[in-house]
Design a protein around this motif. Structure first.
Motif, PDB file in Angstrom:
ATOM      1  N   UNK A 192      36.587  37.588  33.169  1.00 33.17           N
ATOM      2  CA  UNK A 192      36.069  36.351  32.573  1.00 33.17           C
ATOM      3  C   UNK A 192      36.662  35.148  33.300  1.00 33.17           C
ATOM      4  N   UNK A 193      36.000  34.009  33.152  1.00 33.79           N
ATOM      5  CA  UNK A 193      36.466  32.775  33.798  1.00 33.79           C
ATOM      6  C   UNK A 193      37.232  31.934  32.776  1.00 33.79           C
ATOM      7  N   UNK A 221      36.987  27.466  36.727  1.00 29.26           N
ATOM      8  CA  UNK A 221      36.705  27.073  38.116  1.00 29.26           C
ATOM      9  C   UNK A 221      35.426  27.690  38.666  1.00 29.26           C
ATOM     10  N   UNK A 222      34.704  28.438  37.834  1.00 28.50           N
ATOM     11  CA  UNK A 222      33.447  29.039  38.265  1.00 28.50           C
ATOM     12  C   UNK A 222      33.584  30.440  38.807  1.00 28.50           C
ATOM     13  N   UNK A 223      34.828  30.925  38.978  1.00 22.53           N
ATOM     14  CA  UNK A 223      35.066  32.284  39.481  1.00 22.53           C
ATOM     15  C   UNK A 223      35.783  33.075  38.395  1.00 22.53           C
ATOM     16  N   UNK A 276      43.797  37.907  38.890  1.00 20.44           N
ATOM     17  CA  UNK A 276      43.174  38.086  40.202  1.00 20.44           C
ATOM     18  C   UNK A 276      41.724  37.616  40.155  1.00 20.44           C
ATOM     19  N   UNK A 277      41.319  36.706  41.047  1.00 20.25           N
ATOM     20  CA  UNK A 277      39.909  36.276  41.059  1.00 20.25           C
ATOM     21  C   UNK A 277      39.005  37.375  41.599  1.00 20.25           C
ATOM     22  N   UNK A 296      31.134  35.463  40.684  1.00 23.44           N
ATOM     23  CA  UNK A 296      31.745  36.300  41.730  1.00 23.44           C
ATOM     24  C   UNK A 296      31.664  35.556  43.059  1.00 23.44           C
ATOM     25  N   UNK A 297      32.792  35.459  43.736  1.00 26.42           N
ATOM     26  CA  UNK A 297      32.876  34.749  45.011  1.00 26.42           C
ATOM     27  C   UNK A 297      32.751  35.745  46.163  1.00 26.42           C
ATOM     28  N   UNK A 298      31.760  35.534  47.017  1.00 30.43           N
ATOM     29  CA  UNK A 298      31.492  36.438  48.135  1.00 30.43           C
ATOM     30  C   UNK A 298      31.655  35.678  49.441  1.00 30.43           C
TER      31      UNK A 298
END
Length: 603
Positions: A418-419, A423-425, A438-439, A469-471
């Protein structure tokens, strides 16, 4: 498959410069002197094609120009190579044990391009005694014998060679040399596709084996067989390479290739050009600088269909499929699925992807309709498992993952992602395998120059961002990417498979525990004894009834859907194209190059 890896191997032959363009040389009899002259002239052609491709093309005469994009092959060792680009070259250098009738797409004794002349099967269906043709020879004059096939099995079972053929231990118990031209292959139980798993290509065992049968495995591991001085059987010989630009082959010297039995070589060579990407490849083809295409990108098919002086052949389903996959195990601690005694090894889980519900969330977060539109312009099909629509094992009762970002967020939250900091991640808060806080961030790789995969990756990056999810999406050199997969040191990839020929629904190679080894094809470390058992049952079904086998493969497809060894995948319809200046082209579905030796090029 174009990783582009082969899913299983193609079973028949479809790796100081002289300046100036190639002079057309017509060789009805290729003496050793003329063979060396043609090699020298073809080296000159390589340089000329780089410096002035259009002008050089006009002077190439009866040399066929093909292409690939990304990188040249670097390893033409049939025991250790794993890419489709390299396999395309190896198919022209070394025959395989068994061959295929191209008209029926059935493996048959004494088929062209195969070493097997005949075989007999024991009453219990587990022992195949194979008699080899006795007229093939290496370029140093050494006959091709049973040792040149059995050494591949010895390499697999030695534990000292990194080979993508490791999966064959699921199908074969032993390979024994009876005499120079007789092999005995033992399988664990009768199999519906037994001979299709007997595919070993000839390897020059006399270079690494002493008189007592001891093999220098270090030499086998390090041999790339990528020099003109290396040995080949034919029909072609490696002439020269300019790394990442061109690979040139010439017909083997007169007397080496058994033309009377295996068919003549009617052209004067083959050059595989490397182009920067598919766009460049198509433009060079339309300009007449490339003679044929084994795949036409969907966004350019209208151009090919309307072009003058070009012929094409289309088929569906195609023989390639692309996928987005994640590593199930920790890339910082790769290990095989089983120990030396065959017992399962507990895997060190990937901190992000080891939990099945997380993989299911990823599947819900990606809109595959968008992917089909953007990547292949509608000329393809979504796949809810490893089997494409139109194949004889396709199970239409297996559901698709609907595009549902809200459901994706729910599954991620249930898995502890969950965020909390806004911060959106999303971050780990009670997740199974990552440290708290851990992001959810990872690197996604694909090979440079593949426009459909680049479009695929961009959609994945954008749509996963919508669920937090940051890719980091990166395109890298294909050979670098292959090494990462072989070593299992990656988070996520977009790549593809080219199906076996003939098509086989047995995917033990890429989803079986036997393939989860360093250098093997189960790079994502998917470990499922249930999948192993379903594949085994379908292969060994008494009577081999196709409908009953399809039902078992349908269960495997359902298991794939639930476990998601790969997250999402799609197939692309097939299309071949060639210049009308080529004569002798006679394609079949999934098989354009079966008679490449009989093609000729005229102006």
């Amino acid at each position: 498959m174009s990783r582009d890896f082969r899913l299983t191997r193609t079973l028949h032959p479809p790796r100081t410069f002289v300046s100036g363009p190639l002079v057309a040389v017509s060789l009805s009899v290729r003496s050793e002197h003329m063979h060396k002259l043609l090699k020298a002239l073809l080296v000159g052609a390589l340089v000329a094609l780089v410096v002035a491709p259009a002008a050089a093309q006009d002077d190439l005469g009866n040399v066929i120009i093909g292409s690939t994009f990304g990188s040249t092959g670097v390893n033409f060792n049939p025991i250790t190579s794993s890419t489709a680009t390299e396999q395309d070259i190896m198919n022209l250098l070394y025959p395989g044990l068994v061959g295929v009738n191209p008209e029926t797409a059935i493996i048959e004794p004494n088929a062209p391009g195969g070493l097997a002349k005949s075989w007999e099967v024991s009453e219990d269906g587990t022992v195949y005694t194979i008699t080899l043709k006795d007229y093939f020879q290496w370029s140093d004059g050494t006959p091709v014998t049973a040792n040149d096939i059995a050494i591949s099995w010895a390499a697999i079972t030695s534990g000292q060679v990194e080979t993508p053929l490791a999966y064959l231990t699921s199908y074969i118990t032993d390979v024994r040399v009876i005499d120079d031209y007789t092999l005995e292959v033992t399988i664990p139980e009768p199999s519906c596709e037994s001979v299709g798993n007997f595919y070993f290509q000839a390897f020059p065992s006399h270079l690494v084996m002493d008189a007592d049968g001891n093999v220098d495995w270090q030499a086998v591991n390090t041999m790339t067989m990528s020099s003109p001085e290396d040995l080949e059987v034919g029909p072609y010989a490696l002439s020269a390479q300019i790394p990442d630009q061109q690979t040139a082959l010439v017909p083997v010297a007169e007397g080496q290739w058994p033309a009377e039995q295996e068919g003549p070589i009617l052209n004067d060579g083959y050059i595989q050009k490397v182009v920067g990407d598919q766009t460049v490849q198509i433009e060079q083809f339309l300009a007449g600088e490339i003679d044929f295409l084994t795949f036409v990108p969907p966004d350019r098919r209208a151009d090919i269909r309307s072009a003058e002086g070009i012929s094409s052949y289309e088929f569906s389903p195609g023989d390639t499929w692309d996928y987005f996959a994640v590593n199930h195990a920790n890339p910082e601690n790769p290990q095989p699925a089983r120990d030396e005694n065959g017992n399962l090894i507990e895997q060190d889980p990937h901190p992000l992807f080891a939990v099945r519900e997380v993989r299911q969330a990823l599947a819900h977060a990606i809109n595959m309709d968008d992917v089909i539109t953007a990547a292949v312009f509608g000329e393809g099909s979504k796949m809810q498992s490893m089997y494409a629509p139109g194949t004889w094992v396709y199970n239409d009762e297996v559901p698709f993952y609907e595009y549902d970002p809200d459901r994706a967020r729910e599954l991620l939250a249930e898995a502890g992602w969950t965020d909390e900091d806004g911060d959106g991640v999303i971050e780990c808060h009670g997740c199974a395998h990552a440290e708290e806080g851990t992001p959810f961030s990872f690197t996604l790789y694909t090979n440079q120059g593949n426009t459909r995969r680049e479009a695929f990756g961009q959609i994945i990056q954008d749509q996963l961002a919508e669920v937090g999810i940051e890719v980091d999406f990166q395109t890298i050199d294909f050979n670098v990417l292959v090494d990462m997969l072989d070593q299992q040191t990656f988070d996520a990839v977009i790549l593809g498979w080219r199906n076996s020929y003939p098509f086989s629904p047995d995917y033990t190679q890429i989803f079986g525990t036997s393939g989860d080894v360093i250098g093997g094809s189960n790079s994502v470390s998917y470990v499922s004894e249930e999948m192993d058992e379903l594949m085994r049952r379908a292969l060994t079904l008494p009577g081999c009834d196709p409908q009953e086998r399809a039902e078992i493969y349908g269960q495997a497809a359902q298991l794939f859907h639930e476990d998601l060894p790969y997250i999402v995948q799609f197939s692309t319809n097939g299309m071949y194209a060639w210049q009308d200046t080529l004569q002798g082209v006679d394609p079949y579905p999934a098989n354009l190059l079966w008679n490449l030796t009989e093609w000729t090029r005229t102006e």
